[in-house]
Write a protein that holds these residues in place. Structure first.
Motif, short mmCIF file in Angstrom:
data_model
loop_
_atom_site.label_atom_id
_atom_site.label_comp_id
_atom_site.label_asym_id
_atom_site.label_seq_id
_atom_site.Cartn_x
_atom_site.Cartn_y
_atom_site.Cartn_z
N LEU A 18 0.80 -1.22 0.00
CA LEU A 18 0.00 0.00 0.00
C LEU A 18 0.84 1.28 0.00
O LEU A 18 0.30 2.37 -0.07
CB LEU A 18 -0.92 0.02 1.23
N ASP A 19 2.17 1.10 0.14
CA ASP A 19 3.07 2.24 0.30
C ASP A 19 2.58 3.13 1.44
O ASP A 19 2.51 4.35 1.33
CB ASP A 19 3.19 3.03 -1.01
N ALA A 20 2.20 2.47 2.54
CA ALA A 20 1.64 3.17 3.70
C ALA A 20 2.70 4.06 4.36
O ALA A 20 3.88 3.73 4.37
CB ALA A 20 1.11 2.16 4.72
N GLY A 21 2.25 5.15 4.88
CA GLY A 21 3.13 6.06 5.61
C GLY A 21 2.81 6.12 7.08
O GLY A 21 3.57 6.66 7.87
N LEU A 22 1.65 5.57 7.47
CA LEU A 22 1.20 5.65 8.85
C LEU A 22 0.44 4.38 9.22
O LEU A 22 -0.37 3.89 8.44
CB LEU A 22 0.27 6.86 9.03
N LEU A 23 0.73 3.90 10.42
CA LEU A 23 0.02 2.75 10.99
C LEU A 23 -0.45 3.16 12.37
O LEU A 23 0.34 3.67 13.17
CB LEU A 23 0.97 1.55 11.09
N ILE A 24 -1.73 2.97 12.65
CA ILE A 24 -2.29 3.28 13.97
C ILE A 24 -2.78 1.98 14.59
O ILE A 24 -3.57 1.26 13.97
CB ILE A 24 -3.45 4.29 13.87
N ILE A 25 -2.31 1.70 15.81
CA ILE A 25 -2.74 0.50 16.54
C ILE A 25 -3.41 0.97 17.83
O ILE A 25 -2.78 1.60 18.67
CB ILE A 25 -1.53 -0.41 16.88
N LEU A 48 7.27 -5.89 20.72
CA LEU A 48 7.32 -4.61 20.00
C LEU A 48 8.52 -4.49 19.06
O LEU A 48 8.47 -3.73 18.10
CB LEU A 48 7.32 -3.44 20.99
N SER A 49 9.57 -5.24 19.33
CA SER A 49 10.80 -5.12 18.53
C SER A 49 10.57 -5.32 17.03
O SER A 49 11.06 -4.52 16.22
CB SER A 49 11.85 -6.09 19.06
N PRO A 50 9.83 -6.36 16.60
CA PRO A 50 9.57 -6.50 15.15
C PRO A 50 8.78 -5.33 14.56
O PRO A 50 8.96 -4.97 13.40
CB PRO A 50 8.78 -7.81 15.05
N LEU A 51 7.92 -4.72 15.37
CA LEU A 51 7.16 -3.56 14.91
C LEU A 51 8.09 -2.37 14.71
O LEU A 51 7.97 -1.62 13.74
CB LEU A 51 6.06 -3.23 15.92
N VAL A 52 9.04 -2.20 15.61
CA VAL A 52 10.04 -1.13 15.48
C VAL A 52 10.87 -1.35 14.21
O VAL A 52 11.12 -0.42 13.45
CB VAL A 52 10.95 -1.08 16.74
N ALA A 61 5.54 5.68 9.96
CA ALA A 61 5.24 6.19 11.30
C ALA A 61 4.22 5.27 11.95
O ALA A 61 3.26 4.85 11.31
CB ALA A 61 4.68 7.61 11.21
N VAL A 62 4.45 4.94 13.21
CA VAL A 62 3.53 4.08 13.96
C VAL A 62 2.99 4.87 15.14
O VAL A 62 3.76 5.41 15.93
CB VAL A 62 4.21 2.79 14.46
N ILE A 63 1.68 4.96 15.22
CA ILE A 63 1.03 5.55 16.39
C ILE A 63 0.40 4.39 17.14
O ILE A 63 -0.50 3.73 16.62
CB ILE A 63 -0.03 6.60 16.00
N ALA A 64 0.90 4.16 18.33
CA ALA A 64 0.38 3.08 19.17
C ALA A 64 -0.33 3.73 20.36
O ALA A 64 0.29 4.44 21.14
CB ALA A 64 1.51 2.17 19.63
N VAL A 65 -1.62 3.51 20.46
CA VAL A 65 -2.42 4.12 21.51
C VAL A 65 -2.34 3.26 22.76
O VAL A 65 -2.49 2.04 22.71
CB VAL A 65 -3.89 4.29 21.06
N SER A 66 -2.09 3.92 23.89
CA SER A 66 -2.07 3.26 25.19
C SER A 66 -2.81 4.17 26.15
O SER A 66 -2.83 5.38 25.98
CB SER A 66 -0.63 3.04 25.65
N HIS A 67 -3.41 3.57 27.15
CA HIS A 67 -4.20 4.35 28.09
C HIS A 67 -3.54 4.36 29.46
O HIS A 67 -2.92 3.37 29.85
CB HIS A 67 -5.62 3.76 28.20
#
Length: 177
Positions: A18-25, A48-52, A61-67
């Motif tokens: 997709l030639d993505a530039g952003l991933l939001i989890i 998380l290491s493979p995601l990095v 860019a990865v945006i990972a939401v945490s609460h």
């Protein structure tokens, strides 16, 4: 759905095609493989290491939401639910929350930089949430948008300070004292 780290190879292929530039989890902790203890540093870092690596390989860019945890205690990155690795592994941590200086029930928000290892922390921003009508295939629908309204000296710690009804937080207690 996506699981980490098992799903990273498929995610890598999809993002590349997709030639993505952003991933939001959202939320990150819900996507850990079964059996990964979210309160154990080594387990979370391993997940998380493979995601990095994926983010670096694809310049994604990865945006990972945490609460934040609900019980309070601690401040800053220590307020994230689960392992400390959720706050330690990212290059940058941004806190988004209600403006503690605003009226109760207000839609005022603050966006504050909690951590940055890539450069200086950005100045905190104030924002408001407003309802807007958008057009959909099924007709008009209500949505919300965030409007940045200015800057503030409020810190991430101020946003994360939890107060129970009838109590004042540690900072307010000291100021009052």
């Amino acid at each position: 759905g996506l699981t980490l780290p098992a799903g990273v190879p498929a995610l890598h292929s999809a993002a590349k095609s997709l030639d993505a530039g952003l991933l939001i989890i959202d939320p990150l902790s819900s996507h850990l493989n079964a059996g990964i203890h979210s309160h154990k540093n080594a387990a979370v870092r391993g997940a998380l290491s493979p995601l990095v690596d994926l983010a670096a390989d694809l310049e994604l860019a990865v945006i990972a939401v945490s609460h934040p945890n609900k019980g309070g205690g601690g401040s800053g990155l220590g307020r994230l639910s689960g392992s400390g690795a959720f706050g330690e592994a990212p290059r940058s941590v941004i806190v988004f929350g209600a403006n503690p200086s605003g009226d109760k029930g207000s839609r005022e928000r603050v966006i504050a930089h909690q951590k940055s290892i890539m450069g200086p922390e950005a100045r905190s921003l104030t924002a408001k949430i407003e309802t807007v009508e958008i057009r959909t295939e099924d007709g008009p629908a209500d949505a919300t948008r965030l409007i940045v309204t200015g800057t503030t000296d409020l810190t991430a710690e101020a946003i994360l300070e939890v107060q129970r009804p009838g109590e004042i937080g540690p900072r307010a207690f000291l100021e009052e004292f």
